[in-house]
Design a protein around this motif. Structure first.
Motif, PDB file in Angstrom:
ATOM      1  N   ARG A 176       0.829  -1.213   0.000  1.00  0.00           N
ATOM      2  CA  ARG A 176       0.000   0.000   0.000  1.00  0.00           C
ATOM      3  C   ARG A 176       0.864   1.264   0.000  1.00  0.00           C
ATOM      4  O   ARG A 176       0.626   2.188  -0.761  1.00  0.00           O
ATOM      5  CB  ARG A 176      -0.947  -0.005   1.194  1.00  0.00           C
ATOM      6  CG  ARG A 176      -1.832   1.248   1.262  1.00  0.00           C
ATOM      7  CD  ARG A 176      -2.947   1.089   2.276  1.00  0.00           C
ATOM      8  NE  ARG A 176      -3.657   2.337   2.482  1.00  0.00           N
ATOM      9  CZ  ARG A 176      -4.643   2.793   1.706  1.00  0.00           C
ATOM     10  NH1 ARG A 176      -5.012   2.092   0.642  1.00  0.00           N
ATOM     11  NH2 ARG A 176      -5.255   3.931   1.964  1.00  0.00           N
ATOM     12  N   LYS A 177       1.865   1.298   0.869  1.00  0.00           N
ATOM     13  CA  LYS A 177       2.716   2.481   0.935  1.00  0.00           C
ATOM     14  C   LYS A 177       3.564   2.638  -0.335  1.00  0.00           C
ATOM     15  O   LYS A 177       3.815   3.753  -0.781  1.00  0.00           O
ATOM     16  CB  LYS A 177       3.612   2.414   2.175  1.00  0.00           C
ATOM     17  CG  LYS A 177       2.832   2.425   3.500  1.00  0.00           C
ATOM     18  CD  LYS A 177       1.823   3.552   3.552  1.00  0.00           C
ATOM     19  CE  LYS A 177       1.082   3.659   4.884  1.00  0.00           C
ATOM     20  NZ  LYS A 177       0.117   2.612   5.136  1.00  0.00           N
ATOM     21  N   LEU A 178       3.981   1.531  -0.921  1.00  0.00           N
ATOM     22  CA  LEU A 178       4.723   1.586  -2.176  1.00  0.00           C
ATOM     23  C   LEU A 178       3.847   2.189  -3.272  1.00  0.00           C
ATOM     24  O   LEU A 178       4.314   3.008  -4.085  1.00  0.00           O
ATOM     25  CB  LEU A 178       5.185   0.187  -2.582  1.00  0.00           C
ATOM     26  CG  LEU A 178       6.044   0.075  -3.851  1.00  0.00           C
ATOM     27  CD1 LEU A 178       7.329   0.889  -3.709  1.00  0.00           C
ATOM     28  CD2 LEU A 178       6.367  -1.381  -4.144  1.00  0.00           C
ATOM     29  N   ALA A 179       2.575   1.810  -3.268  1.00  0.00           N
ATOM     30  CA  ALA A 179       1.626   2.371  -4.240  1.00  0.00           C
ATOM     31  C   ALA A 179       1.442   3.865  -4.027  1.00  0.00           C
ATOM     32  O   ALA A 179       1.416   4.646  -4.990  1.00  0.00           O
ATOM     33  CB  ALA A 179       0.277   1.651  -4.121  1.00  0.00           C
ATOM     34  N   GLY A 217      -3.189  -4.050  -1.072  1.00  0.00           N
ATOM     35  CA  GLY A 217      -2.444  -4.062   0.184  1.00  0.00           C
ATOM     36  C   GLY A 217      -3.349  -3.951   1.387  1.00  0.00           C
ATOM     37  O   GLY A 217      -3.175  -4.678   2.377  1.00  0.00           O
ATOM     38  N   TRP A 218      -4.314  -3.047   1.334  1.00  0.00           N
ATOM     39  CA  TRP A 218      -5.240  -2.843   2.456  1.00  0.00           C
ATOM     40  C   TRP A 218      -6.114  -4.081   2.665  1.00  0.00           C
ATOM     41  O   TRP A 218      -6.382  -4.487   3.795  1.00  0.00           O
ATOM     42  CB  TRP A 218      -6.103  -1.616   2.208  1.00  0.00           C
ATOM     43  CG  TRP A 218      -6.788  -1.092   3.440  1.00  0.00           C
ATOM     44  CD1 TRP A 218      -6.806  -1.664   4.680  1.00  0.00           C
ATOM     45  CD2 TRP A 218      -7.539   0.120   3.564  1.00  0.00           C
ATOM     46  NE1 TRP A 218      -7.535  -0.900   5.560  1.00  0.00           N
ATOM     47  CE2 TRP A 218      -7.988   0.200   4.901  1.00  0.00           C
ATOM     48  CE3 TRP A 218      -7.876   1.132   2.665  1.00  0.00           C
ATOM     49  CZ2 TRP A 218      -8.768   1.259   5.362  1.00  0.00           C
ATOM     50  CZ3 TRP A 218      -8.646   2.196   3.117  1.00  0.00           C
ATOM     51  CH2 TRP A 218      -9.085   2.256   4.453  1.00  0.00           C
ATOM     52  N   PHE A 219      -6.555  -4.708   1.580  1.00  0.00           N
ATOM     53  CA  PHE A 219      -7.396  -5.901   1.658  1.00  0.00           C
ATOM     54  C   PHE A 219      -6.682  -7.016   2.422  1.00  0.00           C
ATOM     55  O   PHE A 219      -7.235  -7.598   3.375  1.00  0.00           O
ATOM     56  CB  PHE A 219      -7.767  -6.367   0.249  1.00  0.00           C
ATOM     57  CG  PHE A 219      -8.534  -7.656   0.197  1.00  0.00           C
ATOM     58  CD1 PHE A 219      -9.872  -7.709   0.568  1.00  0.00           C
ATOM     59  CD2 PHE A 219      -7.915  -8.829  -0.227  1.00  0.00           C
ATOM     60  CE1 PHE A 219     -10.582  -8.905   0.519  1.00  0.00           C
ATOM     61  CE2 PHE A 219      -8.620 -10.021  -0.282  1.00  0.00           C
ATOM     62  CZ  PHE A 219      -9.954 -10.063   0.091  1.00  0.00           C
ATOM     63  N   TYR A 220      -5.450  -7.314   2.016  1.00  0.00           N
ATOM     64  CA  TYR A 220      -4.728  -8.404   2.676  1.00  0.00           C
ATOM     65  C   TYR A 220      -4.243  -8.006   4.070  1.00  0.00           C
ATOM     66  O   TYR A 220      -4.130  -8.859   4.954  1.00  0.00           O
ATOM     67  CB  TYR A 220      -3.574  -8.876   1.792  1.00  0.00           C
ATOM     68  CG  TYR A 220      -4.063  -9.650   0.594  1.00  0.00           C
ATOM     69  CD1 TYR A 220      -4.618 -10.920   0.756  1.00  0.00           C
ATOM     70  CD2 TYR A 220      -4.026  -9.111  -0.689  1.00  0.00           C
ATOM     71  CE1 TYR A 220      -5.103 -11.637  -0.329  1.00  0.00           C
ATOM     72  CE2 TYR A 220      -4.513  -9.818  -1.784  1.00  0.00           C
ATOM     73  CZ  TYR A 220      -5.052 -11.077  -1.598  1.00  0.00           C
ATOM     74  OH  TYR A 220      -5.551 -11.780  -2.666  1.00  0.00           O
ATOM     75  N   TRP A 221      -3.980  -6.720   4.277  1.00  0.00           N
ATOM     76  CA  TRP A 221      -3.650  -6.245   5.631  1.00  0.00           C
ATOM     77  C   TRP A 221      -4.806  -6.504   6.580  1.00  0.00           C
ATOM     78  O   TRP A 221      -4.602  -6.976   7.710  1.00  0.00           O
ATOM     79  CB  TRP A 221      -3.329  -4.750   5.592  1.00  0.00           C
ATOM     80  CG  TRP A 221      -3.065  -4.144   6.933  1.00  0.00           C
ATOM     81  CD1 TRP A 221      -1.866  -4.059   7.575  1.00  0.00           C
ATOM     82  CD2 TRP A 221      -4.029  -3.532   7.816  1.00  0.00           C
ATOM     83  NE1 TRP A 221      -2.009  -3.444   8.796  1.00  0.00           N
ATOM     84  CE2 TRP A 221      -3.329  -3.110   8.977  1.00  0.00           C
ATOM     85  CE3 TRP A 221      -5.399  -3.315   7.743  1.00  0.00           C
ATOM     86  CZ2 TRP A 221      -3.972  -2.474  10.045  1.00  0.00           C
ATOM     87  CZ3 TRP A 221      -6.045  -2.677   8.806  1.00  0.00           C
ATOM     88  CH2 TRP A 221      -5.327  -2.267   9.939  1.00  0.00           C
ATOM     89  N   SER A 222      -6.035  -6.208   6.167  1.00  0.00           N
ATOM     90  CA  SER A 222      -7.200  -6.393   7.030  1.00  0.00           C
ATOM     91  C   SER A 222      -7.408  -7.866   7.373  1.00  0.00           C
ATOM     92  O   SER A 222      -7.737  -8.207   8.520  1.00  0.00           O
ATOM     93  CB  SER A 222      -8.462  -5.821   6.366  1.00  0.00           C
ATOM     94  OG  SER A 222      -8.821  -6.556   5.217  1.00  0.00           O
TER      95      SER A 222
END
Length: 286
Positions: A176-179, A217-222
């Motif tokens: 996510r941060k890379l994006a 990224g957010w999806f898999y983080w959650s």
């Protein structure tokens, strides 16, 4: 460059995290000053956190105060999470990791925007008030953890599943941060309805792998957060609700992107997938 409010938040986050951890270290080194005034270590933390907030009221005002108070909250939470992992009973240790992961995610959302797109920076950049549903989901995960720990404490001890969840959170956070840093000023937490003069279609870097890497990224983080807690019911609920949220969000965003970039985005859609399972995005029937 990091703007003033970004620097302020960074100082508050790091400083309060160190304050939280340092008091525990001093206690372990048998400095008795804390025990002189506090019979319970958690009362000491409550006192420290309250004192920090009073100091913020005296030093800052306006937007800077709003930034500082949230950074202090997340920084102290980060420190408490570390303490729980190292000193709490085994059944509570992964909850400490979860708190640390949660605090890091929300703080770095603000810090990233402060770095790449300070003109759009706001208190909402912490996304602490993302939505009512987001808050309810978080509370449900805490309730499930506490209930299951009460009746099945062995279920909450660190295991391969919880550490796999931690790895998933780290990878999701990194993606996510890379994006965000690849998109730079083109990234915004709010879907834009009007195309800015400097708005460009990003198709390089991580966007060459998938069209919506920040959502992936957010999806898999959650999902990873619930693996850390080893919450079977919330794991299923988070997977379904997160998928539904990003499915709808991508549809809205891609309509906007098609309006902004037209044929260029259509070609991009043909070459690169959304990155999320069973989500194809919005396609024009030509």
């Amino acid at each position: 460059m990091l703007c003033y409010d970004g620097k302020l938040s960074f100082f508050c986050f790091i400083f309060t995290g160190l304050i939280a951890v340092l008091s525990e270290i001093l206690l372990r080194l048998e400095f008795d000053i804390f025990r002189t005034y506090f019979n319970n270590i958690w009362l000491m933390h409550l006192f420290q956190y309250g004192l920090l907030n009073i100091l913020l009221l005296l030093v800052f005002y306006g937007f800077s105060y709003q930034v500082a108070v949230r950074a202090v909250f997340l920084g102290y939470g980060f420190g408490i999470g570390i303490i729980l992992f190292f000193v709490a009973p085994p059944s509570w240790q992964m909850f400490g990791i979860y708190i640390t992961v949660l605090a890091t995610f929300h703080y770095t959302e603000f810090l990233s925007i402060a770095w790449i797109n300070p003109s759009s920076l706001s208190i909402d950049s912490f996304i602490l008030n993302h939505s009512i549903a987001y808050g309810v989901a978080a509370c449900c995960s805490w309730i499930e953890f506490i209930i299951e720990r009460l009746y099945f404490p062995g279920m909450k001890k660190a295991s391969f599943i919880s550490y796999f969840g931690l790895v998933l959170c780290i990878c999701g956070e990194f993606l996510r941060k890379l994006a965000m840093f690849t998109a730079k000023h083109n990234f915004n937490h709010i879907v834009q309805s009007e195309k800015m003069d400097n708005h460009e279609l990003i198709t390089y870097g991580v966007y060459k792998i998938c069209r919506h890497p920040s959502y992936v990224g957010w999806f898999y983080w959650s999902i990873g957060t619930q693996l850390i807690l080893q919450n079977p019911f919330c794991l299923f609920a988070y997977t379904v609700t997160s998928w539904k949220f990003f499915h709808d969000r991508i549809l809205i965003e891609e309509v906007t992107l098609l309006n902004f970039f037209g044929q260029d985005y259509i070609e991009y859609q043909k070459e690169v997938s959304t990155g999320l399972p069973f989500i194809s995005g919005y396609k024009l029937d030509l």
